[in-house]
Scaffold this active site. Structure first.
Site, mmCIF file in Angstrom:
data_model
loop_
_atom_site.group_PDB
_atom_site.id
_atom_site.type_symbol
_atom_site.label_atom_id
_atom_site.label_comp_id
_atom_site.label_asym_id
_atom_site.label_seq_id
_atom_site.Cartn_x
_atom_site.Cartn_y
_atom_site.Cartn_z
ATOM 1 N N GLU A 166 -8.665 52.424 42.166
ATOM 2 C CA GLU A 166 -9.829 53.257 41.830
ATOM 3 C C GLU A 166 -10.876 53.142 42.912
ATOM 4 O O GLU A 166 -11.498 52.097 43.102
ATOM 5 C CB GLU A 166 -10.429 52.845 40.483
ATOM 6 C CG GLU A 166 -11.646 53.687 40.121
ATOM 7 C CD GLU A 166 -12.278 53.309 38.802
ATOM 8 O OE1 GLU A 166 -13.428 53.711 38.551
ATOM 9 O OE2 GLU A 166 -11.607 52.606 38.016
ATOM 10 N N LYS A 219 -3.160 41.071 22.763
ATOM 11 C CA LYS A 219 -2.947 42.382 23.380
ATOM 12 C C LYS A 219 -3.225 43.549 22.432
ATOM 13 O O LYS A 219 -2.612 44.613 22.537
ATOM 14 C CB LYS A 219 -1.528 42.480 23.950
ATOM 15 C CG LYS A 219 -1.245 41.404 24.992
ATOM 16 C CD LYS A 219 0.202 41.358 25.411
ATOM 17 C CE LYS A 219 0.430 40.198 26.369
ATOM 18 N NZ LYS A 219 1.851 39.999 26.698
ATOM 19 N N ASP A 230 -1.936 38.238 33.015
ATOM 20 C CA ASP A 230 -1.209 39.247 32.255
ATOM 21 C C ASP A 230 -2.124 40.464 32.087
ATOM 22 O O ASP A 230 -3.086 40.404 31.328
ATOM 23 C CB ASP A 230 -0.809 38.685 30.889
ATOM 24 C CG ASP A 230 0.121 39.619 30.125
ATOM 25 O OD1 ASP A 230 0.170 40.812 30.465
ATOM 26 O OD2 ASP A 230 0.796 39.149 29.188
ATOM 27 N N HIS A 274 -18.563 59.713 43.446
ATOM 28 C CA HIS A 274 -17.115 59.789 43.314
ATOM 29 C C HIS A 274 -16.562 61.049 43.971
ATOM 30 O O HIS A 274 -15.483 61.031 44.564
ATOM 31 C CB HIS A 274 -16.718 59.742 41.833
ATOM 32 C CG HIS A 274 -16.600 58.347 41.310
ATOM 33 N ND1 HIS A 274 -15.413 57.650 41.333
ATOM 34 C CD2 HIS A 274 -17.514 57.498 40.785
ATOM 35 C CE1 HIS A 274 -15.596 56.443 40.828
ATOM 36 N NE2 HIS A 274 -16.865 56.331 40.485
#
Length: 633
Positions: free
Chosen positions: A319, A451, A527, A623
């Site tokens: 990004e 998660k 992770d 951006h």
């Protein structure tokens, strides 16, 4: 009395004589003299500035890369003082901009007055001399000072003396930790980055380089890196001045020199930028049916002053603007108090689901686990399976015939899922001896919660529960973040608090915590899927009584480790070395806790910079300007 000896001429008589001599000088000659003197004085002002305040970390020797690795680590008896402390406030450079406009207006008014009656003033030598003198003073000011505000004001503000190192403000009250952090050993504190391109400030990419040798591409990389370290070349200009591939090599030399002064020289050696992945390290550990790997760019944000020491933050992301924006936040925090971070809780969780013949039997199991002496029995069984793991508590929840036992343990420097899963099986086996009808339905019953978004993690915490804070002086908010304290506080309240509440989020009272958490996770071998709960964060901002900005991020469930999993791969290991947390710490858990501090610091820096962009309405333009590549022809 008789004739006295003639008295020496007085100062007034000398002035009268000088004025009488000036009357014999033509107007053209007089004007030429005044202009020449003005120009000479102006050039003197332009060239009388001090040397560069950039941090010089190395001495070049024979142009080789080894000259870049001379450590500058010097132990300090006293902690460094922040350059923005209350007794040494940052100069108010914006006053120069106001002064420029006042002087320009005065100059124009004097010209208009002269033009209104030029014939009279030209024939009056006294009036003409007055006008010429005033105009000469204006010229001196224009030559000497206009550039500060209208050309390079931001760079002028950016140049901080290297002697003014940063430390957390004593005004910040550090929350008391349940398990106190080990004392931080301060190796060296770097000043805030002097070159901080920000996507939300497009003009920062358009400033032409200064003092760049014409034969720059012919120079060795080590010499170019020395120019970057001395701030003669801006870091973000390397790709334009050289080429993208060589820019990476030069930048690695620069950061290696900076890391060397922190005792982490050579940390980037195993971070690949040319060669392929060592698949032997992957086999049986990280991936199956391997066909290749995806290269992800890694950037370094910082330095950021965190708990009294300088830290560089590796971030793996695709990004655009994320690393640059985080870097701006790091700079603003280091220009202020620095970041003060505290671990509130430290324990990974697993919640096996067991079933009993009846709800009554399930209740008996829950009550049995809640008895202190019975818990000690479970603790002994759990800790028999691990060298570092320590069972902290076991909390049962009954749902009909089911019992969900949320087990929490200290896992040292490992993230701890394998450790706690193994220990949880030992706990279940112990329970079966007391309750023979107990059966294990699932080792993970989703009350862990792993998660997945869960209010339980938001309230009770999981992994490392961290709170971090900083105070940013109002002048830094204006000069570095390009907004005001009032604007950013109002934007934070209405977006991160009210807006998130209206959306019904759980742990999502922030601007983009997941962005920074995930980038650091990927870079350091964590992770990535655990960013779901690790990104739980509430960002708070307030205006202090002095008008400065106070910011904090509370993150109750950061799940990180510095051993096991992806941390053993060479590239991820290199990023851990950059932070100084590779492998196990001197005391079990030290390195994992420091990594959690760094994740929180990266998150706060990202929150600060993004909210500043939103407050100034410059996000989209940035951006569009920097996150789009030109179309190929």
């Amino acid at each position: 009395m008789g004739d006295a000896t003639s008295a020496p001429p007085t100062v007034g008589m000398q002035i009268d004589a000088a004025i009488a001599q000036l009357e014999n000088v033509s107007t053209t000659q007089l004007y030429a003299i005044v202009i020449a003197a003005s120009l000479a004085f102006s050039f003197y002002l332009l060239n009388s500035g001090g040397g560069s305040s950039a941090l010089t970390i190395m001495n070049e020797k024979d142009g080789d890369a080894d000259s870049l690795r001379k450590p500058e680590a010097r132990k300090r008896k006293d902690r460094p003082r922040a350059s923005t402390s209350s007794d040494e406030p940052e100069p108010r450079w914006h006053i120069l901009r106001i002064t420029n406009y006042v002087v320009a207006a005065g100059f124009l008014l004097s010209v208009l007055q002269f033009a209104s009656n030029a014939s009279t003033y030209l024939n009056d030598s006294t009036s003409l001399l007055q006008f010429l003198s005033v105009w000469s003073i204006f010229l001196c000011y224009f030559f000497g000072f206009f550039g500060i505000s209208f050309i390079e004001l931001d760079d002028f503000v950016d140049q901080q003396p290297s002697q003014q190192q940063q430390q957390p403000s004593h005004k910040l009250k550090k929350a008391e930790s349940i398990s106190p952090d080990p004392p931080v050993k301060v190796v060296n504190v770097h000043p805030p980055s002097s070159s901080a391109p920000v996507c939300t400030d497009p003009t920062s990419f358009k400033k032409p380089p200064s003092n760049v040798p014409g034969n720059l591409k012919d120079l060795p990389n080590s010499e170019i890196a020395s120019f970057v370290l001395q701030d003669k070349i801006k870091d973000h200009q390397l790709e334009k001045l050289l080429d993208p591939h060589r820019a990476v090599e030069v930048r690695r030399l620069k950061f290696d020199a900076k890391l060397d002064s922190l005792g982490r020289g050579g940390a980037l050696a195993d971070l690949p930028h040319k060669h392929d992945l060592d698949y032997k390290r992957v086999l049986g550990a990280n991936c199956e049916i391997v066909v290749g790997y995806l290269p992800i760019p890694v950037g370094l944000a910082g330095p950021i002053t965190l708990n009294g020491e300088s830290v560089y933050i590796p971030m793996a992301t695709t990004e655009g603007c994320l690393v640059a924006s985080t870097n701006r936040g790091c700079k603003a925090i280091s220009q202020g108090s620095g970041a003060s971070s505290t671990i509130l809780k430290d324990g990974i969780t697993r919640a096996p689901c067991v079933r009993l013949p009846s709800a009554k039997e399930a209740a008996k199991v829950a009550l049995w686990i809640g008895t202190p002496e019975n818990f000690l029995t479970l603790k002994k069984a759990f800790e028999s399976t691990t060298s570092f793991g320590k069972l902290l508590d076991a909390t049962p929840t009954v749902a009909g015939r089911n019992v969900y036992i949320r087990i929490r343990c200290f896992s040292g420097d490992a993230m701890g899922m394998n450790m706690i899963s193994k220990g949880s099986l030992a706990v279940i086996e112990t329970l079966k001896k007391v309750f023979p009808d107990l059966s294990l339905l699932a080792l993970s019953g989703n009350m862990c919660t792993d998660k997945k978004a869960a209010a339980l993690n938001w309230i009770e915490g999981r992994g490392k529960s961290v709170v971090i804070e900083a105070t940013i002086p109002k002048d830094v908010v204006r000069s570095t973040l390009k907004t005001s304290v009032q604007a950013i506080v109002e934007a934070n309240i209405n977006k991160n608090l009210i807006g998130s509440a209206m959306a019904g989020t759980v742990g999502g009272f922030n601007a983009h915590a997941a962005n920074n958490v995930t980038a650091v996770f990927i870079a350091t071998g964590q992770d990535p899927a655990q960013n779901v709960e690790s990104s739980n964060c509430i960002t708070l901002m307030e205006e202090t009584s002095e008008g400065d900005l106070w910011i904090s991020c509370t993150m109750p469930s950061i799940e990180v480790g510095t051993v096991g999993g992806g941390t053993g791969l060479p590239a991820q290991s290199a990023c851990l070395k950059v932070i100084g947390v590779k492998g196990g710490g001197e005391n079990p858990g030290d390195n994992a806790r420091q990594l959690a501090h760094v994740v929180a610091a990266a998150t706060m820096a990202g929150e600060l910079s993004l909210m500043a962009a939103l407050a100034s309405n410059s996000l989209v333009a940035a951006h569009m300007s920097h996150n789009r590549k030109p179309t190929s022809k």
